[in-house]
Design a protein around this motif. Structure first.
Motif, mmCIF file in Angstrom:
data_model
loop_
_atom_site.group_PDB
_atom_site.id
_atom_site.type_symbol
_atom_site.label_atom_id
_atom_site.label_comp_id
_atom_site.label_asym_id
_atom_site.label_seq_id
_atom_site.Cartn_x
_atom_site.Cartn_y
_atom_site.Cartn_z
ATOM 1 N N MET A 1 0.914 -1.193 -0.058
ATOM 2 C CA MET A 1 0.038 0.010 0.118
ATOM 3 C C MET A 1 0.773 1.402 0.064
ATOM 4 N N GLN A 2 0.368 2.238 -0.592
ATOM 5 C CA GLN A 2 1.056 3.662 -0.351
ATOM 6 C C GLN A 2 0.219 4.388 0.585
ATOM 7 N N GLY A 3 1.150 5.229 1.206
ATOM 8 C CA GLY A 3 0.908 5.959 2.116
ATOM 9 C C GLY A 3 1.605 7.149 2.681
ATOM 10 N N TYR A 4 1.599 7.369 4.237
ATOM 11 C CA TYR A 4 2.508 8.380 4.530
ATOM 12 C C TYR A 4 3.014 7.694 5.960
ATOM 13 N N GLN A 5 4.419 8.296 6.324
ATOM 14 C CA GLN A 5 4.715 8.095 7.753
ATOM 15 C C GLN A 5 4.552 9.642 8.097
ATOM 16 N N LEU A 6 3.819 9.630 9.404
ATOM 17 C CA LEU A 6 3.485 10.911 10.054
ATOM 18 C C LEU A 6 4.085 10.985 11.257
ATOM 19 N N THR A 7 5.123 11.641 11.769
ATOM 20 C CA THR A 7 5.634 11.918 13.117
ATOM 21 C C THR A 7 5.297 13.326 13.680
ATOM 22 N N PHE A 8 4.794 13.387 14.782
ATOM 23 C CA PHE A 8 4.380 14.422 15.558
ATOM 24 C C PHE A 8 5.592 14.525 16.492
ATOM 25 N N TYR A 9 6.140 15.777 16.739
ATOM 26 C CA TYR A 9 7.099 16.169 17.871
ATOM 27 C C TYR A 9 6.512 16.892 18.758
ATOM 28 N N THR A 10 6.887 16.605 20.061
ATOM 29 C CA THR A 10 6.173 17.482 21.284
ATOM 30 C C THR A 10 7.074 17.234 22.550
ATOM 31 N N GLN A 11 6.770 17.803 23.659
ATOM 32 C CA GLN A 11 7.199 17.574 24.899
ATOM 33 C C GLN A 11 6.288 17.008 25.829
ATOM 34 N N GLU A 12 6.828 16.484 26.889
ATOM 35 C CA GLU A 12 6.126 15.544 27.990
ATOM 36 C C GLU A 12 5.147 16.586 28.590
ATOM 37 N N GLY A 13 5.538 17.639 28.747
ATOM 38 C CA GLY A 13 4.723 18.841 29.758
ATOM 39 C C GLY A 13 3.599 19.378 28.868
ATOM 40 N N VAL A 69 2.981 7.415 13.057
ATOM 41 C CA VAL A 69 1.965 6.446 12.264
ATOM 42 C C VAL A 69 2.105 6.460 10.956
ATOM 43 N N VAL A 70 2.107 5.195 10.484
ATOM 44 C CA VAL A 70 2.217 4.874 9.131
ATOM 45 C C VAL A 70 0.653 4.619 8.708
ATOM 46 N N ALA A 71 0.225 5.272 7.625
ATOM 47 C CA ALA A 71 -1.179 5.180 7.429
ATOM 48 C C ALA A 71 -1.522 5.304 5.871
ATOM 49 N N THR A 72 -2.516 5.193 5.285
ATOM 50 C CA THR A 72 -3.015 5.656 3.805
ATOM 51 C C THR A 72 -3.348 7.059 3.749
ATOM 52 N N VAL A 73 -3.031 7.467 2.481
ATOM 53 C CA VAL A 73 -3.244 8.817 2.068
ATOM 54 C C VAL A 73 -4.294 9.577 2.757
ATOM 55 N N GLU A 74 -5.552 8.597 2.461
ATOM 56 C CA GLU A 74 -6.731 9.305 3.215
ATOM 57 C C GLU A 74 -6.711 9.356 4.674
ATOM 58 N N GLU A 75 -6.235 8.465 5.482
ATOM 59 C CA GLU A 75 -6.181 8.607 6.821
ATOM 60 C C GLU A 75 -5.310 9.569 7.287
ATOM 61 N N PHE A 91 4.152 20.389 15.614
ATOM 62 C CA PHE A 91 5.216 20.435 14.524
ATOM 63 C C PHE A 91 4.954 18.686 14.046
ATOM 64 N N TYR A 92 5.005 18.440 12.746
ATOM 65 C CA TYR A 92 4.860 17.224 12.363
ATOM 66 C C TYR A 92 6.024 17.101 10.889
ATOM 67 N N ALA A 93 6.380 15.832 10.516
ATOM 68 C CA ALA A 93 7.090 15.574 9.398
ATOM 69 C C ALA A 93 6.304 14.461 8.677
ATOM 70 N N LYS A 94 5.990 14.734 7.352
ATOM 71 C CA LYS A 94 5.001 13.721 6.581
ATOM 72 C C LYS A 94 6.161 13.078 5.360
ATOM 73 N N THR A 95 6.149 11.931 5.530
ATOM 74 C CA THR A 95 6.969 11.130 4.317
ATOM 75 C C THR A 95 6.464 10.074 3.509
ATOM 76 N N PRO A 96 6.279 10.292 2.230
ATOM 77 C CA PRO A 96 5.529 9.150 1.647
ATOM 78 C C PRO A 96 6.413 7.960 2.010
ATOM 79 N N VAL A 97 5.614 6.827 1.931
ATOM 80 C CA VAL A 97 5.993 5.513 2.318
ATOM 81 C C VAL A 97 4.926 4.284 1.384
ATOM 82 N N GLU A 98 5.997 3.313 1.438
ATOM 83 C CA GLU A 98 5.114 1.999 0.959
ATOM 84 C C GLU A 98 4.966 1.049 2.070
#
Length: 107
Positions: A1-13, A69-75, A91-98
């Motif tokens: 399947m094709q989609g994205y890896q989406l990573t969110f960055y934050t701090q615990e507080g 998360v790794v999910a479909t384009v729609e998700e 803040f997030y980073a979005k990278t295309p993945v299979e």
């Protein structure tokens, strides 16, 4: 399947709706039935503000966290749209993945 890896960055507080932001984000993804996400806590990092963030034995509020998360384009598009309606800055980073599975189902 094709989609994205989406990573969110934050701090615990950081908190949202009375919950730790990373935990709230995981709950949102579960409610949206997005398959699989990982919450990672780091020892140290440098934020977009160029500040050093690290884990301290006494104070954990500044500890860096990632939610990936790794999910479909729609998700991914539905998740980002949902977050745009919240009163947060994240803040997030979005990278295309299979993605997919190999091997057999573990029983």
């Amino acid at each position: 399947m094709q989609g994205y890896q989406l990573t969110f960055y934050t701090q615990e507080g950081r908190r949202h709706h009375g919950k730790q932001l990373s935990h709230w984000l995981m709950q949102v993804m579960r409610e949206m039935q997005i398959r699989g996400a990982t919450h990672t806590v780091a020892a140290e990092g440098i934020g977009h503000d160029h500040r050093f963030h690290s884990w301290h034995f006494i104070e954990l509020a500044d500890r860096p966290e990632e939610v990936t998360v790794v999910a479909t384009v729609e998700e991914v598009e539905a998740l980002l749209e949902r977050l745009r309606h919240e009163d947060i800055r994240l803040f997030y980073a979005k990278t295309p993945v299979e993605f997919g599975f190999v091997g057999t189902l573990d029983v």
